[in-house]
Design a protein around this motif. Structure first.
Motif, PDB file in Angstrom:
ATOM      1  N   TYR A   1      37.644  39.564  33.184  1.00  0.00           N
ATOM      2  CA  TYR A   1      36.442  38.852  33.639  1.00  0.00           C
ATOM      3  C   TYR A   1      36.285  37.484  32.992  1.00  0.00           C
TER       4      TYR A   1
ATOM      5  N   GLN B   1      32.622  35.038  32.388  1.00  0.00           N
ATOM      6  CA  GLN B   1      31.183  35.046  32.615  1.00  0.00           C
ATOM      7  C   GLN B   1      30.591  33.687  32.243  1.00  0.00           C
TER       8      GLN B   1
ATOM      9  N   THR C   1      27.012  31.157  31.867  1.00  0.00           N
ATOM     10  CA  THR C   1      25.565  30.995  31.772  1.00  0.00           C
ATOM     11  C   THR C   1      25.268  29.553  32.161  1.00  0.00           C
TER      12      THR C   1
ATOM     13  N   ARG D   1      23.007  35.003  33.930  1.00  0.00           N
ATOM     14  CA  ARG D   1      24.462  34.945  33.765  1.00  0.00           C
ATOM     15  C   ARG D   1      25.131  35.448  35.014  1.00  0.00           C
ATOM     16  N   GLN D   2      26.382  35.067  35.181  1.00  0.00           N
ATOM     17  CA  GLN D   2      27.131  35.564  36.327  1.00  0.00           C
ATOM     18  C   GLN D   2      28.535  35.895  35.858  1.00  0.00           C
ATOM     19  N   ILE D   3      28.971  37.070  36.213  1.00  0.00           N
ATOM     20  CA  ILE D   3      30.296  37.513  35.779  1.00  0.00           C
ATOM     21  C   ILE D   3      31.158  37.680  37.018  1.00  0.00           C
TER      22      ILE D   3
ATOM     23  N   GLU E   1      34.859  39.467  38.099  1.00  0.00           N
ATOM     24  CA  GLU E   1      35.988  40.282  37.655  1.00  0.00           C
ATOM     25  C   GLU E   1      37.069  40.241  38.709  1.00  0.00           C
TER      26      GLU E   1
ATOM     27  N   GLY F   1      30.973  35.575  27.239  1.00  0.00           N
ATOM     28  CA  GLY F   1      31.256  36.957  27.606  1.00  0.00           C
ATOM     29  C   GLY F   1      30.167  37.902  27.131  1.00  0.00           C
TER      30      GLY F   1
END
Lengths: 156, 254
Positions: free
Chosen positions: B87, B89, B91, B123-125, B127, B155
């Protein structure tokens, strides 16, 4: 907690403050006649990484350092966002504005009068700290913390 | 008539930017040159130059079941090689960052394949398979979707998107993964995304100025930017969707 009889003031800068700026403003505030108590509030900077795979590893942070206020060491634990003051009366407010004007030159700030310190323990405080917690400290910092308030000597 | 996506309503600059970033036919402006090694260091999933660890044997070596969907969908490079899922992530500060979590998810779905985005308020992750991720992460960092001061690669311990900025214009970061080198005016990462110190600093370029940020932001902001209420078309559509979903919630037959 505090007695609700004293006037309170909150200084809200437009930016979070660097330790150098905090040092400058605190030295101006602490030498102003009529300031009873200074409370620094902001985002906590933990000594170790609190979450994730790196949990427990040291967390060096440039905003967490020791500053000198009236010749005394003050260890910053937060990235300062608010400075809350308890005054003996309303007389020092113009001097505080003047101090802020001279230190916050790059960005604006707000100086508010109101009630910003807790005057009574809440239900959550009792749940968190129990009935034996030191009442003077609740609402200002964690009563379980071993480091107490810093008493600035000889400013009068 | 072939379906032509409209990407989103709105007549403001913010709405236009949102559509622009989502539209795969719009080529994102390249602003910085983070190398493959830099991206690998920032993410911290493997050592630079190390082989990709695998979760399963390459598809060519294993027996695939007779499945029409598998015949239709071409696997990505990472899936073909059997890479692990990893992943990145981000912000994004509410102070005019070029992207925000929902925008990131939308644009990634339009632009990338084989991804699993997770959208949260601050936040956006995203994967996906490791070697695909490195390719996508490079695009997310090197283009106009990223600003070194107002976007953070985080992360864990992501807090900071809604806070005031620091004096030097950087977004608050409890772990201070990146710092602004005042002499060079460049932001450099000293920790990877989970907060482990890096052996080598990773430079991600100069923070963009306020004028650029306001011209490229996808965030409505009533203080200093475009207020959400000023975009009448946007409001009209949001109200329409809200009204329809409420009505259909009660009377699905209409």
């Amino acid at each position: 907690m505090t007695d609700a009889i004293y006037p309170q003031v909150r200084i809200v800068p437009e930016r979070f403050l660097n330790p150098e700026t905090v040092e400058k403003i605190l030295n101006r505030i602490a030498t102003t006649e009529g300031v009873r108590r200074i409370l620094l509030r902001g985002q906590n900077i933990p000594p170790t990484v609190p979450h994730g795979p790196a949990r427990g590893k040291p967390n060096p942070h440039p905003m967490k350092r020791t500053i000198q206020v009236c010749g005394q060491d003050v260890e910053l634990q937060v990235h300062v966002g608010f400075i809350i003051l308890e005054l003996e009366n309303r007389d020092p407010i113009p001097a505080l504005r003047e101090a802020c004007d001279s230190v916050f030159t790059e960005f604006s700030y707000g100086l508010q009068e109101g009630r910003f310190m807790k005057s009574e323990a809440t239900l959550s405080d009792y749940a968190k700290y129990g009935t034996e917690a030191e009442k003077d400290i609740i609402g200002m910092t964690d009563p379980r913390s071993k480091s107490g308030p810093i008493i600035l000597q000889g400013v009068k | 008539m072939a379906y032509k996506p409209q990407y989103g309503p709105g007549s403001s600059k913010v709405a236009e930017n949102r559509r622009k970033y989502m539209d795969p036919s719009h080529k994102l402006e390249k602003l910085r040159d983070a190398t493959d090694e830099d991206i690998v260091l920032l993410m911290g999933h493997r050592a630079p130059g190390a082989a990709y660890p695998t979760a399963h044997p390459p598809l060519a070596e294993q027996q695939e079941p007779d499945c029409p969907i598998r015949k239709m969908v071409t696997p990505t490079d990472g899936a073909k090689a059997g890479d692990r899922v990893r992943y990145i992530q981000f912000t994004d500060s509410m102070f005019f960052a070029p992207s925000q979590p929902y925008e990131r998810t939308y644009l990634e779905c339009y632009r990338f394949r084989g991804i699993d985005p997770g959208t949260l308020s601050g936040r956006q992750i995203v994967e996906c398979r490791e070697r695909d991720l490195e390719k996508y992460a490079k695009e997310l960092v090197n283009t106009e979707l990223f600003d070194p001061a107002r976007c953070g690669i985080r992360g864990a311990t992501v807090h900071g998107h809604s806070l005031r900025l620091a004096e030097d214009g950087m977004m608050f970061d409890m772990l201070q993964r990146c710092i602004l080198d005042k002499k060079a005016g460049v932001v450099k990462y000293v920790k990877n995304q989970i907060g482990e110190p890096l052996d080598k600093e990773v430079k991600v370029g100069k923070p963009m100025d306020d004028k650029w940020l306001k011209a490229h932001t996808t965030i409505f902001h009533s203080l200093g930017g475009v207020a959400y209420r000023d975009d009448a078309e946007y409001i009209e559509w949001v109200q329409r969707i809200h009204s329809l979903r409420t009505k259909y919630g009660f009377m699905p037959m209409e």
